[in-house]
Design an enzyme around this catalytic site. Sequence first.
Site, PDB file in Angstrom:
ATOM      1  N   ARG A 161      35.347  22.646  23.877  1.00  0.00           N
ATOM      2  CA  ARG A 161      36.603  23.394  23.751  1.00  0.00           C
ATOM      3  C   ARG A 161      36.310  24.852  24.117  1.00  0.00           C
ATOM      4  O   ARG A 161      35.169  25.221  24.349  1.00  0.00           O
ATOM      5  CB  ARG A 161      37.160  23.272  22.324  1.00  0.00           C
ATOM      6  N   GLY A 162      37.389  25.647  24.168  1.00  0.00           N
ATOM      7  CA  GLY A 162      37.216  27.048  24.564  1.00  0.00           C
ATOM      8  C   GLY A 162      37.423  27.185  26.058  1.00  0.00           C
ATOM      9  O   GLY A 162      37.026  26.312  26.845  1.00  0.00           O
ATOM     10  N   ALA A 163      38.037  28.308  26.437  1.00  0.00           N
ATOM     11  CA  ALA A 163      38.536  28.470  27.807  1.00  0.00           C
ATOM     12  C   ALA A 163      37.499  28.144  28.889  1.00  0.00           C
ATOM     13  O   ALA A 163      37.690  27.260  29.721  1.00  0.00           O
ATOM     14  CB  ALA A 163      39.057  29.896  27.983  1.00  0.00           C
TER      15      ALA A 163
ATOM     16  N   ARG B  90      44.412  19.392  28.398  1.00  0.00           N
ATOM     17  CA  ARG B  90      44.662  20.572  27.548  1.00  0.00           C
ATOM     18  C   ARG B  90      45.623  21.463  28.343  1.00  0.00           C
ATOM     19  O   ARG B  90      45.182  22.322  29.121  1.00  0.00           O
ATOM     20  CB  ARG B  90      43.365  21.362  27.247  1.00  0.00           C
TER      21      ARG B  90
ATOM     22  N   GLN C  11      37.849  26.943  14.006  1.00  0.00           N
ATOM     23  CA  GLN C  11      36.838  27.380  14.985  1.00  0.00           C
ATOM     24  C   GLN C  11      36.051  28.578  14.460  1.00  0.00           C
ATOM     25  O   GLN C  11      34.899  28.770  14.814  1.00  0.00           O
ATOM     26  CB  GLN C  11      37.519  27.757  16.306  1.00  0.00           C
TER      27      GLN C  11
ATOM     28  N   ASP D 163      43.187  32.015  26.320  1.00  0.00           N
ATOM     29  CA  ASP D 163      43.246  30.730  27.020  1.00  0.00           C
ATOM     30  C   ASP D 163      44.020  30.850  28.326  1.00  0.00           C
ATOM     31  O   ASP D 163      43.796  30.076  29.254  1.00  0.00           O
ATOM     32  CB  ASP D 163      43.888  29.691  26.102  1.00  0.00           C
TER      33      ASP D 163
ATOM     34  N   ASN E 292      46.579  32.960  23.264  1.00  0.00           N
ATOM     35  CA  ASN E 292      45.314  32.677  22.586  1.00  0.00           C
ATOM     36  C   ASN E 292      45.617  31.842  21.348  1.00  0.00           C
ATOM     37  O   ASN E 292      46.782  31.544  21.048  1.00  0.00           O
ATOM     38  CB  ASN E 292      44.602  33.987  22.217  1.00  0.00           C
TER      39      ASN E 292
END
Length: 369
Positions: free
Chosen positions: A54-56, A94, A207, A248, A258
């Site tokens: 996960r995460g941009a 996503r 997170q 994001d 975000n």
Amino acid sequence: MNYNGTHYQTIWPDPQNKQQICIIDQRKLPHQFIVEKIATADQMITAIRDMHVRGAGLIGAAAGFGMYLAALQAPDASFDAYMLAAARSFDASRPTARNLMWAVERILQTIAGAPDPAAKKAMAYTAACSIADEDAGFCKRIGEHGVKIIEEISRKKNGAPVNILTHCNAGWLAFVDHGSATAPIYAARDAGLAVHVWVDETRPWNQGSRLTAWELQQEGVANTLICDNTGGHLMQLGQVDMVIVGADRVTHTGDVVNKIGTYLKALAAKDTDVPFFVALPSSTFDWKLDNGMDIPIEQRAGEEITTLTGKDIHGELRTVLLAGEETRAANYSFDVTPARLVTGLITERGIVRPERNAIHRLFPEEGRS
Ligand code: MRU
């Protein structure tokens, strides 16, 4: 990135078998550090959708490698159609994350010029590796620019610790290395500046408590976990010198999407005159949309709110129900922070005002729409 003193990146081709990609399963952190091997495009889509990764930036790198795995599976006779279908599936996994679509598009464009499927497979691999390497490089440069802001605050405080609040995890776990919001913090630590990070817990997926606090501990950076409602209070008390969050997706007009809750932190920061910075690589910009409110906001399963997974007193991972069995929950994953609440965007090319002309001056190769 540092785990128990060993340097890792968050995604890498298996050195024993380049047709498999290794990831760290973030669902198990901080209690278990598990490396998972991904062998098919479908497995990578599941890993992205169910947040093993996960995460941009990491989602982008994972999609790049996922498209490479799709190329390995694609039948020669219908190669291009197969790749287009795979691209659509990755894009849908996503829907808010800009890096994901950026990486998928880049693989498609790269292989378009290749003469045959064998060449396309080879080019997909090289392009996926480049996306991952560039992501780490972008974040390193974000750190080099962002540290200047921390240096200035540190000077004004005569070297007393600079208190930085962050939301969610825009650390090395969210990218291939370094992180976006954390890169200036790591650069400050390396420069010998005293820093302390307020880590928002970041409900519902946590997170902050599960990932950011853990990774800062691994890096030896002082940090304190707070629940999501605490930041405004700390800002009123003068205990936050600056906020740095990741993103994001950011419009070319400076609106920031975000993790849910970011907007409320930006409002509190505005009210208390705390500088509010957003760190992002250029791969997170949306060069088409003018208004952040037009960005699709992912909604995830309500169970992420009504249940919680953690380690019990016997060391076993368990999921427990927090709410009544009949409780329905609405789980909006992201929110929009309008440009007017953002002090500056920290990119790999420098720090820029969240404003259309300034952003395009920094990235003149991107056409205006
Ligand atoms: O749902 P996630 O964990 O994939 O969300 C992405 C994020 O980690 C955050 O929104 C983060 O602050 C920006 S990604 C660097």
